[in-house]
Write a protein that holds these residues in place. Sequence first.
Motif, mmCIF file in Angstrom:
data_model
loop_
_atom_site.group_PDB
_atom_site.id
_atom_site.type_symbol
_atom_site.label_atom_id
_atom_site.label_comp_id
_atom_site.label_asym_id
_atom_site.label_seq_id
_atom_site.Cartn_x
_atom_site.Cartn_y
_atom_site.Cartn_z
ATOM 1 N N LYS A 98 9.643 -14.514 -5.600
ATOM 2 C CA LYS A 98 9.319 -14.667 -4.186
ATOM 3 C C LYS A 98 7.920 -15.262 -4.036
ATOM 4 N N PRO A 99 7.750 -16.562 -4.325
ATOM 5 C CA PRO A 99 6.442 -17.171 -4.126
ATOM 6 C C PRO A 99 6.149 -17.319 -2.637
ATOM 7 N N GLY A 100 4.928 -17.559 -2.301
ATOM 8 C CA GLY A 100 4.575 -17.759 -0.900
ATOM 9 C C GLY A 100 3.146 -17.317 -0.648
ATOM 10 N N THR A 101 2.738 -17.378 0.628
ATOM 11 C CA THR A 101 1.391 -16.991 1.041
ATOM 12 C C THR A 101 1.481 -15.887 2.079
ATOM 13 N N PHE A 121 1.262 -4.398 -4.420
ATOM 14 C CA PHE A 121 2.159 -5.424 -3.889
ATOM 15 C C PHE A 121 2.084 -6.682 -4.744
ATOM 16 N N CYS A 122 0.876 -7.079 -5.142
ATOM 17 C CA CYS A 122 0.709 -8.287 -5.966
ATOM 18 C C CYS A 122 1.263 -8.077 -7.377
ATOM 19 N N GLU A 123 1.262 -6.833 -7.848
ATOM 20 C CA GLU A 123 1.904 -6.554 -9.133
ATOM 21 C C GLU A 123 3.410 -6.788 -9.034
ATOM 22 N N GLN A 124 3.976 -6.446 -7.884
ATOM 23 C CA GLN A 124 5.414 -6.623 -7.670
ATOM 24 C C GLN A 124 5.760 -8.089 -7.460
ATOM 25 N N PHE A 125 4.870 -8.832 -6.765
ATOM 26 C CA PHE A 125 5.088 -10.249 -6.490
ATOM 27 C C PHE A 125 3.871 -11.044 -6.982
ATOM 28 N N PRO A 126 3.753 -11.259 -8.286
ATOM 29 C CA PRO A 126 2.545 -11.882 -8.848
ATOM 30 C C PRO A 126 2.320 -13.329 -8.434
ATOM 31 N N ASP A 127 3.353 -14.015 -7.943
ATOM 32 C CA ASP A 127 3.195 -15.422 -7.560
ATOM 33 C C ASP A 127 2.733 -15.603 -6.116
ATOM 34 N N VAL A 128 2.571 -14.503 -5.394
ATOM 35 C CA VAL A 128 2.171 -14.591 -3.990
ATOM 36 C C VAL A 128 0.672 -14.876 -3.888
ATOM 37 N N ASP A 129 0.311 -15.824 -3.028
ATOM 38 C CA ASP A 129 -1.092 -16.086 -2.710
ATOM 39 C C ASP A 129 -1.490 -15.233 -1.511
ATOM 40 N N ILE A 130 -2.665 -14.627 -1.572
ATOM 41 C CA ILE A 130 -3.160 -13.797 -0.477
ATOM 42 C C ILE A 130 -4.340 -14.488 0.187
ATOM 43 N N ALA A 291 8.623 -8.571 3.217
ATOM 44 C CA ALA A 291 8.521 -7.746 2.012
ATOM 45 C C ALA A 291 7.257 -6.895 2.047
ATOM 46 N N PHE A 292 6.153 -7.461 2.556
ATOM 47 C CA PHE A 292 4.904 -6.701 2.629
ATOM 48 C C PHE A 292 5.005 -5.573 3.651
ATOM 49 N N LEU A 293 5.645 -5.838 4.784
ATOM 50 C CA LEU A 293 5.811 -4.796 5.790
ATOM 51 C C LEU A 293 6.640 -3.632 5.234
ATOM 52 N N LYS A 294 7.674 -3.966 4.477
ATOM 53 C CA LYS A 294 8.489 -2.919 3.850
ATOM 54 C C LYS A 294 7.644 -2.114 2.861
ATOM 55 N N HIS A 295 6.781 -2.812 2.131
ATOM 56 C CA HIS A 295 5.875 -2.158 1.184
ATOM 57 C C HIS A 295 4.960 -1.170 1.911
ATOM 58 N N ILE A 296 4.418 -1.590 3.066
ATOM 59 C CA ILE A 296 3.528 -0.725 3.843
ATOM 60 C C ILE A 296 4.285 0.490 4.364
ATOM 61 N N GLU A 297 5.484 0.247 4.884
ATOM 62 C CA GLU A 297 6.271 1.341 5.470
ATOM 63 C C GLU A 297 6.704 2.366 4.426
ATOM 64 N N THR A 298 7.044 1.899 3.228
ATOM 65 C CA THR A 298 7.602 2.804 2.210
ATOM 66 C C THR A 298 6.551 3.372 1.267
ATOM 67 N N ASN A 299 5.497 2.576 0.971
ATOM 68 C CA ASN A 299 4.532 3.005 -0.044
ATOM 69 C C ASN A 299 3.104 3.153 0.460
#
Length: 314
Positions: A98-101, A121-130, A291-299
Amino acid sequence: MKSRIHAHVGTMRQLEILLAVHDQGSINEAAKALFLTQPTVSIQMRKLSDAIGEPLYTFVNRQLIFTDVGLELVKTAVEVLDSFARLDMTLGNIRKTKPGTLRLAVVTTSKYFIPHLLGPFCEQFPDVDIQLNIGNREKTIERMKQGIDDFYVFSHPPQDIDVQSLEFLDNPLVAIAHQDHPLGKRKSISLADLCDEPFLMREKGSGTRYAIEELFKKHDLKPNIKMTIESNEAIKHAVMSKLGITIISAHTLTYGGQSGLIRLPVKELPIDSHWFFLWPTSKRPTLIASAFLKHIETNGRKLLQNELDRSALD
């Protein structure tokens, strides 16, 4: 159907440069961020301006200020680049990546805990740019109005913007002083007692200042403001240097250190506030934003609570 400027505003790179100039606030800083020369950035901005037929920004007291036309183009650039990012993520999803910004704009105090959310979150999606933009409440509200980012973090969200929100963490504001301060020897202090002391205040536009002013106004009191300081870290060091007392987010102490400082037992404190994630109702979320919102809600809450517990033991 092609617009009349389609043939001129044609390169993804130009739009990326436009966003860099907007986010960095200057041609020179945008050039540094993009590893380009200053003339290259200026030329691309001039080409965009010529294509639109209007200036994209002006200079007021040497500060670069975007025009209304420029801000509209910034919003469109975000939409265009997000569309390509969604395509990348859709294709990447097929390949199990899931690449992206992910774009975040947060108020200054939240910078202490946001990295603890981004790390896993970045460990889960290492190709994501923040892209993380940190500013005071006023500046972050302005970014929200422009709809540039995926998420915004506030302790006192604005009420006049159409957004959705998620409350995820308490944000108590507490009074602090140097560990040798005379008030530290007392078991109970009133808010009025603080008014007799030199008070260190955050700058106008800060969410912390907003909450403090509301508290003093509620009790018909005025703090004796000795200094106005734009940084929580600078305020803490000013308190350590015995320049005054202040009211500050407890998270600033928990994550940023509290050596040489004490909390004052003020009856009217802490100020009860909370941290919120906000996102524009009208903006379609990218896959990575979802995906990030789900991460915030769950973790998110659990991650931060664990960090708070560990810091409390140190």
